[in-house]
Enzyme design. Structure first.
Site, mmCIF file in Angstrom:
data_model
loop_
_atom_site.group_PDB
_atom_site.id
_atom_site.type_symbol
_atom_site.label_atom_id
_atom_site.label_comp_id
_atom_site.label_asym_id
_atom_site.label_seq_id
_atom_site.Cartn_x
_atom_site.Cartn_y
_atom_site.Cartn_z
ATOM 1 N N ASP A 78 2.797 -50.183 -68.558
ATOM 2 C CA ASP A 78 4.039 -49.938 -69.300
ATOM 3 C C ASP A 78 5.132 -49.554 -68.302
ATOM 4 O O ASP A 78 4.985 -48.576 -67.559
ATOM 5 C CB ASP A 78 3.822 -48.811 -70.325
ATOM 6 C CG ASP A 78 4.972 -48.677 -71.300
ATOM 7 O OD1 ASP A 78 6.146 -48.681 -70.866
ATOM 8 O OD2 ASP A 78 4.702 -48.547 -72.508
ATOM 9 N N SER A 91 6.896 -46.563 -79.568
ATOM 10 C CA SER A 91 7.787 -45.903 -78.632
ATOM 11 C C SER A 91 8.448 -44.679 -79.271
ATOM 12 O O SER A 91 7.738 -43.743 -79.646
ATOM 13 C CB SER A 91 8.811 -46.916 -78.100
ATOM 14 O OG SER A 91 9.445 -46.454 -76.940
ATOM 15 N N HIS A 132 5.160 -52.644 -72.499
ATOM 16 C CA HIS A 132 5.613 -51.724 -73.547
ATOM 17 C C HIS A 132 5.426 -52.338 -74.942
ATOM 18 O O HIS A 132 6.101 -51.956 -75.878
ATOM 19 C CB HIS A 132 7.073 -51.342 -73.294
ATOM 20 C CG HIS A 132 7.514 -50.132 -74.051
ATOM 21 N ND1 HIS A 132 6.860 -48.918 -73.986
ATOM 22 C CD2 HIS A 132 8.551 -49.947 -74.907
ATOM 23 C CE1 HIS A 132 7.481 -48.044 -74.761
ATOM 24 N NE2 HIS A 132 8.511 -48.636 -75.333
#
Length: 184
Positions: A137, A74, A164
């Site tokens: 996601d 991320s 995610h």
């Protein structure tokens, strides 16, 4: 230079990195790979994940260099990409990578999205680029994940059911590190 070290750079908002998502599990399993060392440290400025704080930490404290695979999740993926614009590293593994601040004030404040991505420079500084992305996601549009894969000509592992990547185990990641280690 041979691959000898992995560094896990988490997403923003992580407090105790050892007990968040798959980070501690991956740390333990990468350290079992012969000849590999994995570093997992709590990041400074964990909420905003400012580029001006994280990139120097990655260089000075985590020692990311030509023998390192940076595993970025991320915000950590954004940090890995920006780091690789100006530093040579063995490889980057991007998990849930994206290209914009997503209209989020905190993401904008991080600084990663204030200028265009330098895909060619990243490719020139990195020996291997692996990317994990999932079409479901909830935070990242698939189009942005695809843009990263195309810009970096990454080895893309595409999923439809991983969200995610906030699960506690991530065996595909360990396989990717093994493969990179064997590519030495």
């Amino acid at each position: 230079m041979p691959l000898s070290k992995a560094v896990i750079v988490p997403g923003n908002g992580v407090g105790d990195i050892q007990h968040c998502n798959w980070y501690g599990w991956a740390h333990k399993n990468i350290n079992k790979i012969p000849g590999m060392t994995c570093l997992l440290k709590n990041m400074p400025d964990p909420v905003t994940a400012r580029e001006t704080v994280w990139l120097p930490f990655m260089e000075e404290t985590l020692g990311c260099d030509e023998e390192t695979v940076i595993i970025g999740h991320s915000s950590g993926a954004a940090a890995a990409m920006r780091y690789a614009e100006t530093h040579k590293v063995f490889a980057i593994i991007l998990v849930g990578a994206y290209t914009s601040d997503l209209g989020d004030k905190n993401e904008r404040a991080s600084g990663y999205f204030s200028r265009p991505w330098e895909w060619e420079r990243i490719r020139g500084n990195v020996g291997h680029i692996v990317q994990f992305g999932s079409r479901d996601d909830p935070f990242l549009p698939w189009a942005e994940q695809q843009e990263v894969a195309e810009g970096l000509q990454a080895e893309l592992h595409e999923y439809t059911d991983r969200g995610h990547f906030m699960n506690t185990h991530f065996p595909e990641l360990i396989k990717a590190v093994h493969k990179l280690r064997e590519a030495n």
